[in-house]
Design a protein around this motif. Structure first.
Motif, PDB file in Angstrom:
ATOM      1  N   ARG A  44       3.823   5.904  23.941  1.00  0.00           N
ATOM      2  CA  ARG A  44       3.072   6.728  22.765  1.00  0.00           C
ATOM      3  C   ARG A  44       2.616   5.735  21.685  1.00  0.00           C
ATOM      4  O   ARG A  44       3.112   4.880  21.302  1.00  0.00           O
ATOM      5  N   GLU A  45       1.174   6.028  21.704  1.00  0.00           N
ATOM      6  CA  GLU A  45       0.438   5.212  20.803  1.00  0.00           C
ATOM      7  C   GLU A  45      -0.456   6.289  19.809  1.00  0.00           C
ATOM      8  O   GLU A  45      -1.155   7.018  19.995  1.00  0.00           O
ATOM      9  N   GLN A  46       0.197   6.111  18.492  1.00  0.00           N
ATOM     10  CA  GLN A  46      -0.274   7.031  17.473  1.00  0.00           C
ATOM     11  C   GLN A  46       0.021   8.458  17.808  1.00  0.00           C
ATOM     12  O   GLN A  46       1.355   8.787  18.003  1.00  0.00           O
ATOM     13  N   ASN A  47      -0.780   9.278  18.152  1.00  0.00           N
ATOM     14  CA  ASN A  47      -0.348  10.765  18.421  1.00  0.00           C
ATOM     15  C   ASN A  47      -0.689  11.035  19.849  1.00  0.00           C
ATOM     16  O   ASN A  47      -0.819  12.288  20.441  1.00  0.00           O
ATOM     17  N   MET A  48      -1.152   9.833  20.664  1.00  0.00           N
ATOM     18  CA  MET A  48      -1.234  10.187  21.959  1.00  0.00           C
ATOM     19  C   MET A  48      -0.060   9.415  22.992  1.00  0.00           C
ATOM     20  O   MET A  48       0.583   8.643  22.674  1.00  0.00           O
ATOM     21  N   THR A  49       0.061  10.223  24.221  1.00  0.00           N
ATOM     22  CA  THR A  49       0.873   9.535  24.922  1.00  0.00           C
ATOM     23  C   THR A  49       0.168   9.086  26.268  1.00  0.00           C
ATOM     24  O   THR A  49      -0.809   9.773  26.747  1.00  0.00           O
ATOM     25  N   LYS A  50       0.410   7.852  26.719  1.00  0.00           N
ATOM     26  CA  LYS A  50      -0.382   7.391  28.026  1.00  0.00           C
ATOM     27  C   LYS A  50       0.413   7.097  28.981  1.00  0.00           C
ATOM     28  O   LYS A  50       1.634   6.431  28.809  1.00  0.00           O
ATOM     29  N   GLU A  51       0.314   7.259  30.307  1.00  0.00           N
ATOM     30  CA  GLU A  51       1.019   6.969  31.256  1.00  0.00           C
ATOM     31  C   GLU A  51       0.484   5.421  31.701  1.00  0.00           C
ATOM     32  O   GLU A  51      -0.856   5.315  31.946  1.00  0.00           O
ATOM     33  N   ILE A  52       1.327   4.516  31.905  1.00  0.00           N
ATOM     34  CA  ILE A  52       0.956   3.141  32.579  1.00  0.00           C
ATOM     35  C   ILE A  52       1.755   2.824  33.493  1.00  0.00           C
ATOM     36  O   ILE A  52       3.025   2.896  33.672  1.00  0.00           O
ATOM     37  N   LYS A  53       1.043   2.164  34.603  1.00  0.00           N
ATOM     38  CA  LYS A  53       1.625   1.529  35.701  1.00  0.00           C
ATOM     39  C   LYS A  53       1.892   0.316  35.656  1.00  0.00           C
ATOM     40  O   LYS A  53       1.138  -0.485  35.289  1.00  0.00           O
ATOM     41  N   LEU A  54       3.119   0.051  35.888  1.00  0.00           N
ATOM     42  CA  LEU A  54       3.594  -1.688  35.927  1.00  0.00           C
ATOM     43  C   LEU A  54       3.766  -1.992  37.358  1.00  0.00           C
ATOM     44  O   LEU A  54       4.242  -1.194  38.201  1.00  0.00           O
TER      45      LEU A  54
END
Length: 75
Positions: free
Chosen positions: A20-30
């Motif tokens: 979660r960054e500010q008011n957004m949720t992001k999907e990240i592949k590691l």
């Protein structure tokens, strides 16, 4: 977390996290070492991601982190 086998016969790992960054949720592949690096972290930990790359897959943007030392816990 999933094990993957590459065309060159080597294997690696991939997992997906939600950030979660500010008011957004992001999907990240590691990928690979980053999968191991994130293991001790807990839900709610603040992290800094470096060397994030953007890729396109089926018309949507994907975010990937694959380089060593790209994840750091923020205190």
């Amino acid at each position: 977390t999933s094990a993957i086998f590459r065309d060159d016969g080597e294997f690696g790992f991939v997992t997906t996290i939600m950030v979660r960054e500010q008011n957004m949720t992001k999907e990240i592949k590691l990928w690979d070492q980053c999968v191991k690096d994130i293991q001790p972290y807990k839900v709610g930990d603040h992290v800094v991601l470096r060397n994030v790359t953007q890729k396109w897959d089926n018309g949507r943007t994907e975010l990937h982190v694959s380089q060593k030392k790209s994840i750091e816990k923020r205190t």
